[in-house]
Design a protein around this motif. Structure first.
Motif, PDB file in Angstrom:
ATOM      1  N   GLU A 288      15.167   7.149  17.728  1.00 20.33           N
ATOM      2  CA  GLU A 288      14.303   7.616  16.646  1.00 20.33           C
ATOM      3  C   GLU A 288      13.564   6.433  16.040  1.00 20.33           C
ATOM      4  OE1 GLU A 288      15.219  10.833  13.434  1.00 20.33           O
ATOM      5  OE2 GLU A 288      15.724   8.872  12.575  1.00 20.33           O
ATOM      6  N   VAL A 289      12.260   6.593  15.862  1.00 20.22           N
ATOM      7  CA  VAL A 289      11.419   5.543  15.300  1.00 20.22           C
ATOM      8  C   VAL A 289      10.813   6.072  14.008  1.00 20.22           C
ATOM      9  CG1 VAL A 289       9.407   4.069  15.649  1.00 20.22           C
ATOM     10  CG2 VAL A 289      10.913   4.603  17.580  1.00 20.22           C
ATOM     11  N   ASP A 290      11.104   5.371  12.896  1.00 22.10           N
ATOM     12  CA  ASP A 290      10.514   5.704  11.605  1.00 22.10           C
ATOM     13  C   ASP A 290       9.304   4.806  11.376  1.00 22.10           C
ATOM     14  OD1 ASP A 290      12.547   7.465  11.335  1.00 22.10           O
ATOM     15  OD2 ASP A 290      13.721   6.253   9.932  1.00 22.10           O
ATOM     16  N   MET A 291       8.189   5.424  10.983  1.00 22.31           N
ATOM     17  CA  MET A 291       6.938   4.681  10.794  1.00 22.31           C
ATOM     18  C   MET A 291       6.407   4.922   9.393  1.00 22.31           C
ATOM     19  SD  MET A 291       5.144   5.654  14.466  1.00 22.31           S
ATOM     20  CE  MET A 291       5.658   7.370  14.313  1.00 22.31           C
ATOM     21  N   ASP A 292       5.906   3.849   8.788  1.00 24.16           N
ATOM     22  CA  ASP A 292       5.221   3.947   7.504  1.00 24.16           C
ATOM     23  C   ASP A 292       3.718   4.005   7.781  1.00 24.16           C
ATOM     24  OD1 ASP A 292       7.498   3.956   6.011  1.00 24.16           O
ATOM     25  OD2 ASP A 292       7.548   1.761   5.743  1.00 24.16           O
ATOM     26  N   ILE A 293       3.088   5.128   7.436  1.00 25.96           N
ATOM     27  CA  ILE A 293       1.664   5.365   7.688  1.00 25.96           C
ATOM     28  C   ILE A 293       0.927   5.291   6.353  1.00 25.96           C
ATOM     29  CG2 ILE A 293      -0.049   6.925   8.676  1.00 25.96           C
ATOM     30  CD1 ILE A 293       1.943   5.842  10.686  1.00 25.96           C
ATOM     31  N   GLU A 294      -0.205   4.570   6.320  1.00 27.33           N
ATOM     32  CA  GLU A 294      -0.995   4.493   5.103  1.00 27.33           C
ATOM     33  C   GLU A 294      -1.403   5.896   4.647  1.00 27.33           C
ATOM     34  OE1 GLU A 294      -4.331   2.017   5.673  1.00 27.33           O
ATOM     35  OE2 GLU A 294      -3.175   0.253   6.292  1.00 27.33           O
ATOM     36  N   GLN A 295      -1.270   6.095   3.364  1.00 26.82           N
ATOM     37  CA  GLN A 295      -1.616   7.408   2.824  1.00 26.82           C
ATOM     38  C   GLN A 295      -3.111   7.699   2.970  1.00 26.82           C
ATOM     39  OE1 GLN A 295      -0.336   7.859  -1.239  1.00 26.82           O
ATOM     40  NE2 GLN A 295      -0.242  10.100  -1.088  1.00 26.82           N
ATOM     41  N   SER A 296      -3.921   6.651   3.020  1.00 27.54           N
ATOM     42  CA  SER A 296      -5.359   6.864   3.184  1.00 27.54           C
ATOM     43  C   SER A 296      -5.707   7.394   4.585  1.00 27.54           C
ATOM     44  CB  SER A 296      -6.114   5.560   2.919  1.00 27.54           C
ATOM     45  OG  SER A 296      -5.688   4.546   3.817  1.00 27.54           O
TER      46      SER A 296
ATOM     47  N   ASP B 125      12.726   6.096  25.616  1.00 28.72           N
ATOM     48  CA  ASP B 125      12.786   4.652  25.849  1.00 28.72           C
ATOM     49  C   ASP B 125      11.692   4.011  25.015  1.00 28.72           C
ATOM     50  OD1 ASP B 125      13.123   2.101  26.713  1.00 28.72           O
ATOM     51  OD2 ASP B 125      12.567   2.487  28.810  1.00 28.72           O
ATOM     52  N   VAL B 126      12.069   3.068  24.131  1.00 33.33           N
ATOM     53  CA  VAL B 126      11.092   2.414  23.273  1.00 33.33           C
ATOM     54  C   VAL B 126      10.581   1.119  23.872  1.00 33.33           C
ATOM     55  CG1 VAL B 126      11.975   3.451  21.160  1.00 33.33           C
ATOM     56  CG2 VAL B 126      12.948   1.291  21.957  1.00 33.33           C
ATOM     57  N   ALA B 127      11.150   0.686  25.037  1.00 35.47           N
ATOM     58  CA  ALA B 127      10.658  -0.482  25.780  1.00 35.47           C
ATOM     59  C   ALA B 127      10.581  -1.743  24.924  1.00 35.47           C
ATOM     60  CB  ALA B 127       9.300  -0.170  26.391  1.00 35.47           C
ATOM     61  N   GLY B 128      11.575  -1.988  24.078  1.00 35.20           N
ATOM     62  CA  GLY B 128      11.609  -3.213  23.285  1.00 35.20           C
ATOM     63  C   GLY B 128      10.915  -3.112  21.947  1.00 35.20           C
ATOM     64  N   LEU B 129      10.530  -1.914  21.509  1.00 37.16           N
ATOM     65  CA  LEU B 129       9.908  -1.757  20.195  1.00 37.16           C
ATOM     66  C   LEU B 129      10.927  -2.094  19.107  1.00 37.16           C
ATOM     67  CD1 LEU B 129       7.283  -0.645  18.768  1.00 37.16           C
ATOM     68  CD2 LEU B 129       8.525   1.517  18.580  1.00 37.16           C
ATOM     69  N   LYS B 130      10.473  -2.737  18.047  1.00 35.36           N
ATOM     70  CA  LYS B 130      11.374  -3.132  16.961  1.00 35.36           C
ATOM     71  C   LYS B 130      10.667  -2.954  15.630  1.00 35.36           C
ATOM     72  CE  LYS B 130      10.175  -8.021  17.466  1.00 35.36           C
ATOM     73  NZ  LYS B 130      10.683  -9.391  17.740  1.00 35.36           N
ATOM     74  N   ALA B 131      11.477  -3.046  14.563  1.00 41.40           N
ATOM     75  CA  ALA B 131      10.939  -2.882  13.221  1.00 41.40           C
ATOM     76  C   ALA B 131       9.922  -3.985  12.932  1.00 41.40           C
ATOM     77  CB  ALA B 131      12.065  -2.910  12.194  1.00 41.40           C
ATOM     78  N   GLY B 132       8.833  -3.611  12.269  1.00 36.81           N
ATOM     79  CA  GLY B 132       7.781  -4.549  11.929  1.00 36.81           C
ATOM     80  C   GLY B 132       6.601  -4.489  12.889  1.00 36.81           C
ATOM     81  N   ASN B 133       6.780  -3.835  14.075  1.00 41.95           N
ATOM     82  CA  ASN B 133       5.646  -3.679  14.989  1.00 41.95           C
ATOM     83  C   ASN B 133       4.608  -2.723  14.412  1.00 41.95           C
ATOM     84  OD1 ASN B 133       7.861  -3.902  17.829  1.00 41.95           O
ATOM     85  ND2 ASN B 133       6.553  -5.484  16.992  1.00 41.95           N
ATOM     86  N   ASN B 134       3.403  -2.871  14.848  1.00 42.11           N
ATOM     87  CA  ASN B 134       2.289  -2.130  14.278  1.00 42.11           C
ATOM     88  C   ASN B 134       2.175  -0.706  14.839  1.00 42.11           C
ATOM     89  OD1 ASN B 134       1.498  -4.399  12.733  1.00 42.11           O
ATOM     90  ND2 ASN B 134       0.332  -5.218  14.482  1.00 42.11           N
ATOM     91  N   VAL B 135       1.518   0.126  14.024  1.00 43.96           N
ATOM     92  CA  VAL B 135       1.195   1.495  14.419  1.00 43.96           C
ATOM     93  C   VAL B 135      -0.326   1.622  14.401  1.00 43.96           C
ATOM     94  CG1 VAL B 135       1.450   3.934  13.897  1.00 43.96           C
ATOM     95  CG2 VAL B 135       3.362   2.362  13.458  1.00 43.96           C
TER      96      VAL B 135
ATOM     97  N   THR C  48       0.851  -1.196   0.000  1.00 48.58           N
ATOM     98  CA  THR C  48       0.000   0.000   0.000  1.00 48.58           C
ATOM     99  C   THR C  48       0.885   1.244   0.000  1.00 48.58           C
ATOM    100  OG1 THR C  48      -0.086  -0.032   2.452  1.00 48.58           O
ATOM    101  CG2 THR C  48      -1.863  -1.161   1.253  1.00 48.58           C
ATOM    102  N   ARG C  49       0.365   2.308  -0.566  1.00 50.53           N
ATOM    103  CA  ARG C  49       1.098   3.568  -0.606  1.00 50.53           C
ATOM    104  C   ARG C  49       1.123   4.167   0.798  1.00 50.53           C
ATOM    105  NH1 ARG C  49      -0.871   7.279  -5.457  1.00 50.53           N
ATOM    106  NH2 ARG C  49       0.994   8.371  -4.724  1.00 50.53           N
ATOM    107  N   SER C  50       2.267   4.655   1.256  1.00 47.95           N
ATOM    108  CA  SER C  50       2.425   5.139   2.617  1.00 47.95           C
ATOM    109  C   SER C  50       3.344   6.347   2.648  1.00 47.95           C
ATOM    110  CB  SER C  50       2.980   4.026   3.529  1.00 47.95           C
ATOM    111  OG  SER C  50       4.264   3.609   3.058  1.00 47.95           O
ATOM    112  N   ILE C  51       3.345   7.035   3.799  1.00 50.40           N
ATOM    113  CA  ILE C  51       4.263   8.162   4.028  1.00 50.40           C
ATOM    114  C   ILE C  51       5.070   7.847   5.278  1.00 50.40           C
ATOM    115  CG2 ILE C  51       2.712   9.844   2.974  1.00 50.40           C
ATOM    116  CD1 ILE C  51       1.893  10.711   5.803  1.00 50.40           C
ATOM    117  N   ARG C  52       6.225   8.488   5.401  1.00 46.09           N
ATOM    118  CA  ARG C  52       7.122   8.240   6.534  1.00 46.09           C
ATOM    119  C   ARG C  52       6.916   9.335   7.577  1.00 46.09           C
ATOM    120  NH1 ARG C  52      12.572   9.410   8.012  1.00 46.09           N
ATOM    121  NH2 ARG C  52      12.691  10.822   6.239  1.00 46.09           N
ATOM    122  N   VAL C  53       6.683   8.900   8.812  1.00 44.27           N
ATOM    123  CA  VAL C  53       6.511   9.819   9.953  1.00 44.27           C
ATOM    124  C   VAL C  53       7.505   9.395  11.024  1.00 44.27           C
ATOM    125  CG1 VAL C  53       4.907  10.707  11.681  1.00 44.27           C
ATOM    126  CG2 VAL C  53       4.080  10.144   9.409  1.00 44.27           C
TER     127      VAL C  53
END
Length: 340
Positions: A81-89, A49-59, A38-43
């Motif tokens: 720093e946490v980069d997130m892919d957010i659905e463009q919709s 402290d991310v408390a164990g957050l890792k790539a692939g976890n949901n937003v 799906t088309r997404s934007i980066r936020v």
């Protein structure tokens, strides 16, 4: 032999095709779950402290999954720093003043990023925007809070247990009320007295209400006293007059007292033998002398009248008395004429 080889080749080919199809289906399914197609934007969001957050976890946003965590990297000495892919919709619903926090999927589930807040007055997020962050309680902090609450609950339970034990043993006012029959009887009597006092209060209230209704009834004296200023002024004048009468009566009583005192003093003087009146009223000899003097005066008066009559008969004084008699007659005639 060739026929069996062909069959085996066909079967192997079928299994290979099925395996490839299953592989493609798995790729599409996993890609759909990870929002890979799906088309997404980066936020971006920066946490301490991310408390164990890792790539692939949901937003998540408002309970809806809108993207995944693309990358987790150190931003500075004590920040991540946490980069997130957010659905463009979903871009149109997320505002620049929204905030991000770290949470978990369930009590002990995977870590997720929650995006909350945002007002319509702000524009929607764009590619590369950095969201505000809120520090969430970690599981250790939550467990520590739960342990503290458990300790407090245990202390409260122990205190309540001790309180109930004291009440059962009759300690304290409540225990005495619950266990001592005399205290209970006194309490019942106090409640009965309180009920009687309440009834008396209600009776007084009804009486006051009836009196107030009478005051509000037109034509009654009480209503006129309260509402009619003319009646009030008349009563004021009457009270003033009564006060004047009372003052006059008080002055009269004072005068009577003074008169009585004067009479007493005069009586004392009359009874005093050293005063002239006292001597006249009390001394018998003086009274006899006074009587003799009065008899002598009467005798002298008779003799004087006889002498005057004799003088009128004297030829030397006859002209004087005749002239005087004429003047007296003329004065009486003038007086009578003036009256007519």
């Amino acid at each position: 032999m060739s026929t069996e080889s062909n069959k085996r080749s066909v079967i192997v080919g079928i299994f290979v095709v099925l395996g490839f199809l299953i592989f493609l289906a798995g790729v599409f399914v996993l890609g759909g779950q990870q929002k890979r197609f799906t088309r997404s934007i980066r936020v971006i969001a920066v946490f301490k402290d991310v408390a164990g957050l890792k790539a692939g976890n949901n937003v998540w946003f408002s309970g809806v999954k809108i993207g995944t965590v693309k990358r987790v990297s150190f931003f500075s000495t004590a920040q991540v720093e946490v980069d997130m892919d957010i659905e463009q919709s979903s871009q149109q619903y997320i505002r620049k003043d929204a905030s991000a926090t770290i949470s978990s999927d369930g009590l002990i589930g995977n870590k997720i990023v929650l995006i909350t807040g945002g007002t319509p007055n702000h524009p929607e997020v764009e590619e590369g925007d950095r969201l505000r962050t809120q520090e969430a309680l970690s599981s250790d902090q939550v467990l520590e809070t739960l342990q503290e609450n458990n300790r407090n609950l245990l202390r409260v339970t122990n205190d309540f247990k001790a309180l109930v034990g004291n009440i059962r043993r009759g300690k304290g006012t409540v225990g005495a009320v619950l266990t001592d029959s005399m205290v209970a009887d006194n309490f019942k009597r106090a409640m009965q007295n309180l009920e009687k006092a309440s009834e008396n209060t209600a009776s007084v209230t009804r009486s006051v209400s009836r009196f107030a209704s009478k005051l509000n009834s037109p034509g009654t004296l009480a209503n006129e006293l309260v509402t009619d200023t003319t009646v009030f002024r008349r009563l004021s004048r009457s009270a003033s007059k009564l006060e004047g009468v009372a003052n006059s009566a008080e002055q009269t009583v004072g005068n009577l007292s003074q008169t009585s005192e004067n009479i007493n003093r005069a009586s004392e003087k009359l009874n005093n033998t050293n005063s002239p009146l006292g001597v006249l009223l009390t001394d018998q000899e003086t009274a006899n002398n006074l009587r003799a003097t009065l008899r002598n005066l009467n005798s002298g008066t008779v003799l004087l009248n006889e002498d005057l009559k004799a003088a009128q008969s004297n030829f030397l004084l006859r002209g004087f008395f005749k002239k005087r008699a004429k003047e007296e007659a003329k004065r009486k005639a003038d007086s009578t004429a003036a009256k007519n």
